[in-house]
Scaffold this active site. Structure first.
Site, PDB file in Angstrom:
ATOM      1  N   VAL A  82       0.739  -1.057   0.050  1.00  0.00           N
ATOM      2  CA  VAL A  82      -0.048   0.168   0.024  1.00  0.00           C
ATOM      3  C   VAL A  82       0.913   1.292  -0.168  1.00  0.00           C
ATOM      4  CG1 VAL A  82      -1.778   1.440   1.081  1.00  0.00           C
ATOM      5  CG2 VAL A  82      -1.694  -1.335   1.275  1.00  0.00           C
ATOM      6  N   LYS A  83       0.700   2.109  -0.902  1.00  0.00           N
ATOM      7  CA  LYS A  83       1.438   3.335  -1.097  1.00  0.00           C
ATOM      8  C   LYS A  83       0.634   4.420  -0.396  1.00  0.00           C
ATOM      9  CE  LYS A  83       3.507   4.680  -4.922  1.00  0.00           C
ATOM     10  NZ  LYS A  83       3.865   4.905  -6.463  1.00  0.00           N
ATOM     11  N   ILE A  84       1.554   5.040   0.534  1.00  0.00           N
ATOM     12  CA  ILE A  84       0.887   6.071   1.509  1.00  0.00           C
ATOM     13  C   ILE A  84       1.664   7.379   1.252  1.00  0.00           C
ATOM     14  CG2 ILE A  84       0.614   6.676   4.070  1.00  0.00           C
ATOM     15  CD1 ILE A  84      -1.059   4.284   3.791  1.00  0.00           C
TER      16      ILE A  84
END
Ligand code: E4P
Length: 213
Positions: A82-84
């Protein structure tokens, strides 16, 4: 060194995957929007092609929203990362998600101290955007060098993904610095293979071979 493709284009991902040298994929909302397809189906298809990490980005601006998006995203496939975004709320979300065993890639990193904060929060990956720094006359690769030094100083195991790559020299510099991963557009990956002297040399060998009895 691991090679990721920075695209959501299934055809490019298939072609790179056929080469046998593709270790993962990074996407972002812009890359997804270019494909004109329904999001979940597209990511499912990409995860079916690539066994390594498939990075997909949350769009919430608050930690709570990011956490619940992340929990939905990881249901799509076992290889989702997951890119945050590297903002205050993002770091809060990374801390919670990493404690729950959800891998995060902290994105939009433009300074070494931002990268330090991401590692402290427990990010599995950090993405310094080198091309966008070059675009504004800053040396993007200097950022990568500094992040690697900081992570080595303290033994952080956050992997450095050199992102926003524009050309093969970015990949060369990343490799010389010992960055863990380079994520690049399909065209750059192709450029890594080709050299005009290889083509010319091969033509000459084949022409001479025809003279052999
Ligand atoms: C990384 O994960 C990003 O998707 C990407 O590298 C951004 O690159 P750009 O500056 O070419 O948009």
């Amino acid at each position: 060194m691991k090679f990721f493709l920075d695209t959501a284009n299934v055809e490019q991902i298939r072609k790179a995957s056929e080469l046998g040298l593709l270790d993962g994929v990074t996407t972002n909302p812009t890359l997804i929007s270019r494909e004109g397809r329904e999001f979940k189906g597209l990511i499912e298809e990409i995860c079916g092609i690539v066994s390594g990490p498939v990075n997909t980005e949350v769009v919430s601006r608050d930690a709570e929203g990011m956490i619940s998006e992340a929990k939905e995203l990881v249901k799509i496939a076992g290889n989702i990362v997951v890119k945050i975004p590297l903002i205050r709320e993002g770091l809060k979300a990374v801390k919670v998600l990493s404690a729950e065993g959800i891998k995060t890639n902290v994105t939009l990193c433009f300074s070494p101290v931002q990268a330090l904060m991401a590692a402290k929060a427990g990010a599995a990956y950090i993405s310094p955007f080198v091309g966008r720094l070059d675009d504004i006359s800053h040396r993007g690769m200097e950022l990568v060098e500094q992040i690697i030094a900081i992570y080595e100083n303290y033994g952080y195991d956050t992997e450095v993904i050199v992102a926003s790559i524009r050309n093969p020299l970015h990949v060369l510099d990343a490799a010389l610095m010992g960055a863990d991963i380079a994520t690049m557009p399909y065209g750059v990956m192709e450029h890594l293979i080709n050299h005009p002297l290889t083509g010319i040399g091969l033509e000459k060998f084949l022409a001479d071979w025809k003279k052999v009895g």
